[in-house]
Design a protein around this motif. Structure first.
Motif, PDB file in Angstrom:
ATOM      1  N   GLN A 109      39.489  36.583  50.670  1.00  0.00           N
ATOM      2  CA  GLN A 109      38.636  35.584  50.044  1.00  0.00           C
ATOM      3  C   GLN A 109      37.173  35.767  50.464  1.00  0.00           C
ATOM      4  O   GLN A 109      36.260  35.583  49.653  1.00  0.00           O
ATOM      5  CB  GLN A 109      39.123  34.181  50.417  1.00  0.00           C
ATOM      6  CG  GLN A 109      40.372  33.736  49.664  1.00  0.00           C
ATOM      7  CD  GLN A 109      40.144  33.588  48.179  1.00  0.00           C
ATOM      8  OE1 GLN A 109      40.560  34.440  47.388  1.00  0.00           O
ATOM      9  NE2 GLN A 109      39.495  32.521  47.779  1.00  0.00           N
ATOM     10  N   THR A 137      38.277  31.256  42.591  1.00  0.00           N
ATOM     11  CA  THR A 137      39.486  30.430  42.613  1.00  0.00           C
ATOM     12  C   THR A 137      40.584  31.164  43.374  1.00  0.00           C
ATOM     13  O   THR A 137      40.404  32.299  43.835  1.00  0.00           O
ATOM     14  CB  THR A 137      39.965  30.127  41.182  1.00  0.00           C
ATOM     15  OG1 THR A 137      40.455  31.348  40.573  1.00  0.00           O
ATOM     16  CG2 THR A 137      38.825  29.580  40.335  1.00  0.00           C
ATOM     17  N   THR A 138      41.741  30.525  43.479  1.00  0.00           N
ATOM     18  CA  THR A 138      42.887  31.166  44.124  1.00  0.00           C
ATOM     19  C   THR A 138      43.393  32.356  43.311  1.00  0.00           C
ATOM     20  O   THR A 138      44.072  33.233  43.847  1.00  0.00           O
ATOM     21  CB  THR A 138      44.032  30.154  44.304  1.00  0.00           C
ATOM     22  OG1 THR A 138      44.359  29.571  43.034  1.00  0.00           O
ATOM     23  CG2 THR A 138      43.624  29.058  45.271  1.00  0.00           C
ATOM     24  N   GLU A 139      43.084  32.383  42.011  1.00  0.00           N
ATOM     25  CA  GLU A 139      43.492  33.511  41.169  1.00  0.00           C
ATOM     26  C   GLU A 139      42.592  34.716  41.364  1.00  0.00           C
ATOM     27  O   GLU A 139      42.961  35.840  41.009  1.00  0.00           O
ATOM     28  CB  GLU A 139      43.478  33.098  39.693  1.00  0.00           C
ATOM     29  CG  GLU A 139      44.527  32.049  39.348  1.00  0.00           C
ATOM     30  CD  GLU A 139      44.529  31.720  37.868  1.00  0.00           C
ATOM     31  OE1 GLU A 139      43.550  32.104  37.182  1.00  0.00           O
ATOM     32  OE2 GLU A 139      45.489  31.095  37.398  1.00  0.00           O
ATOM     33  N   GLY A 140      41.394  34.508  41.903  1.00  0.00           N
ATOM     34  CA  GLY A 140      40.452  35.606  42.115  1.00  0.00           C
ATOM     35  C   GLY A 140      39.044  35.193  41.724  1.00  0.00           C
ATOM     36  O   GLY A 140      38.751  34.009  41.509  1.00  0.00           O
ATOM     37  N   LEU A 142      36.260  35.035  39.017  1.00  0.00           N
ATOM     38  CA  LEU A 142      36.166  35.022  37.558  1.00  0.00           C
ATOM     39  C   LEU A 142      34.706  35.108  37.139  1.00  0.00           C
ATOM     40  O   LEU A 142      33.879  34.295  37.553  1.00  0.00           O
ATOM     41  CB  LEU A 142      36.802  33.747  37.002  1.00  0.00           C
ATOM     42  CG  LEU A 142      36.849  33.629  35.480  1.00  0.00           C
ATOM     43  CD1 LEU A 142      37.798  34.673  34.886  1.00  0.00           C
ATOM     44  CD2 LEU A 142      37.296  32.220  35.069  1.00  0.00           C
ATOM     45  N   LEU A 255      38.405  38.956  35.379  1.00  0.00           N
ATOM     46  CA  LEU A 255      39.100  38.352  36.508  1.00  0.00           C
ATOM     47  C   LEU A 255      39.382  39.453  37.542  1.00  0.00           C
ATOM     48  O   LEU A 255      40.169  40.364  37.287  1.00  0.00           O
ATOM     49  CB  LEU A 255      40.403  37.696  36.064  1.00  0.00           C
ATOM     50  CG  LEU A 255      41.235  37.036  37.171  1.00  0.00           C
ATOM     51  CD1 LEU A 255      40.422  35.951  37.870  1.00  0.00           C
ATOM     52  CD2 LEU A 255      42.520  36.488  36.626  1.00  0.00           C
ATOM     53  N   LEU A 257      41.123  40.311  40.789  1.00  0.00           N
ATOM     54  CA  LEU A 257      42.261  39.723  41.503  1.00  0.00           C
ATOM     55  C   LEU A 257      42.179  39.967  43.010  1.00  0.00           C
ATOM     56  O   LEU A 257      41.604  40.965  43.461  1.00  0.00           O
ATOM     57  CB  LEU A 257      43.560  40.316  40.963  1.00  0.00           C
ATOM     58  CG  LEU A 257      43.846  40.088  39.489  1.00  0.00           C
ATOM     59  CD1 LEU A 257      45.152  40.779  39.094  1.00  0.00           C
ATOM     60  CD2 LEU A 257      43.948  38.605  39.168  1.00  0.00           C
ATOM     61  N   ASN A 262      48.889  41.375  45.023  1.00  0.00           N
ATOM     62  CA  ASN A 262      48.636  41.901  43.674  1.00  0.00           C
ATOM     63  C   ASN A 262      48.623  43.410  43.622  1.00  0.00           C
ATOM     64  O   ASN A 262      48.602  43.982  42.539  1.00  0.00           O
ATOM     65  CB  ASN A 262      47.276  41.395  43.161  1.00  0.00           C
ATOM     66  CG  ASN A 262      47.279  39.931  42.827  1.00  0.00           C
ATOM     67  OD1 ASN A 262      47.795  39.527  41.791  1.00  0.00           O
ATOM     68  ND2 ASN A 262      46.747  39.129  43.720  1.00  0.00           N
TER      69      ASN A 262
END
Length: 264
Positions: A109, A137-140, A142, A255, A257, A262
């Motif tokens: 992060q 975000t937690t998804e990566g 953006l 995005l 990741l 991942n």
């Protein structure tokens, strides 16, 4: 007289030959009770090994230990479950693994946050704050790009005058080690009105693919880390009832990741 005394001496002698089988019997009984006691705390595999060991010692046909265990099957299973419980050391190892995984995620992060600052500096230097924006975000990470930065209305081809911006964005995506990156296209809900596309979904797909092709001209980017998606009007970020909302929904997203969970 001497003969009488000698005879009496033999009559008074006690025969002790019975002690040997008696001692053997006691030994066998002791072994049996030990095994019966141990059966309450050993598993089936250990019992078979112990049975074979005693039968090898007390050879002579079928032994007591060769018969099935008198312990009920359910009780034997519950004993096995107790033996299979993780030890305190296993618990510490699990906690240590979770702590290491959390440290990796935190470091990942932090790296994404540093990349976000790099992209934000690019946006500020090019005066693109109203057309590009980032969010972590937690998804990566953006990166959202308004469609009017790259495309003409209803077109999926990157404009010639915007190729430089597309290439510069591609340069920002060069990372070592690389990350998985998803390029996605989005539109508003206004039906498409030209002969090139039958739906907004097709337009969004081709915009994502064509933009990805442009940034992959950069030889420092490996295509195996990239994928393209098209969502049409089905993932809006604003209301389509206003002109400003529709403008926000017409976009291309990048995005980036996280590495943890991942990549292989």
């Amino acid at each position: 007289m001497s003969r009488r005394k000698k005879k009496q001496h033999h009559e008074e002698h006690v025969d002790e030959s019975w002690l040997l089988p008696y001692a053997d019997l006691l030994t066998l009984l002791l072994a049996l009770f030990i095994v019966l006691f141990a059966m309450s705390s050993i598993d089936a595999q250990k019992f078979q090994k112990l049975s074979k060991a005693f039968n090898d010692v007390f050879t002579g046909g079928t032994g007591v230990l060769e018969f099935p265990s008198p312990m009920p099957e359910g009780q034997m299973q519950s004993t096995d479950a107790v033996l299979d419980k993780p030890s305190k050391d296993d618990g510490f190892a699990s906690l240590d693994k979770q702590e290491k995984e959390k440290q990796k995620q935190d470091a990942d992060q932090e790296e994404l946050a540093a990349l976000q600052q790099k992209v934000n500096a690019f946006i500020e230097n090019r005066n693109l704050a109203e057309k590009l924006e980032t969010s972590l975000t937690t998804e990566g990470l953006l990166v959202s790009i308004r469609d009017n930065v790259l495309f003409s209305s209803g077109s999926a081809e990157v404009r010639t005058e915007d190729l430089k911006i597309a290439n510069e964005i591609g340069e920002l995506l060069v990372m070592d080690p690389p990350r998985n990156i998803i390029i996605s296209g989005h539109t508003d809900n206004v039906p498409i009105r030209n002969s090139s596309f039958e739906s907004n979904w097709e337009l969004s797909v081709m915009r994502a693919v064509n933009f990805m092709k442009i940034i992959l001209y950069n030889k420092k980017l490996d295509p195996k880390w990239f994928s393209a998606k098209g969502f049409g009007e089905f993932q809006p970020v604003a209301e389509n009832g206003t002109k400003e909302g529709r403008a926000k929904n017409r976009r291309v997203e990048i995005l980036i990741l996280p590495r943890t969970g991942n990549q292989s």
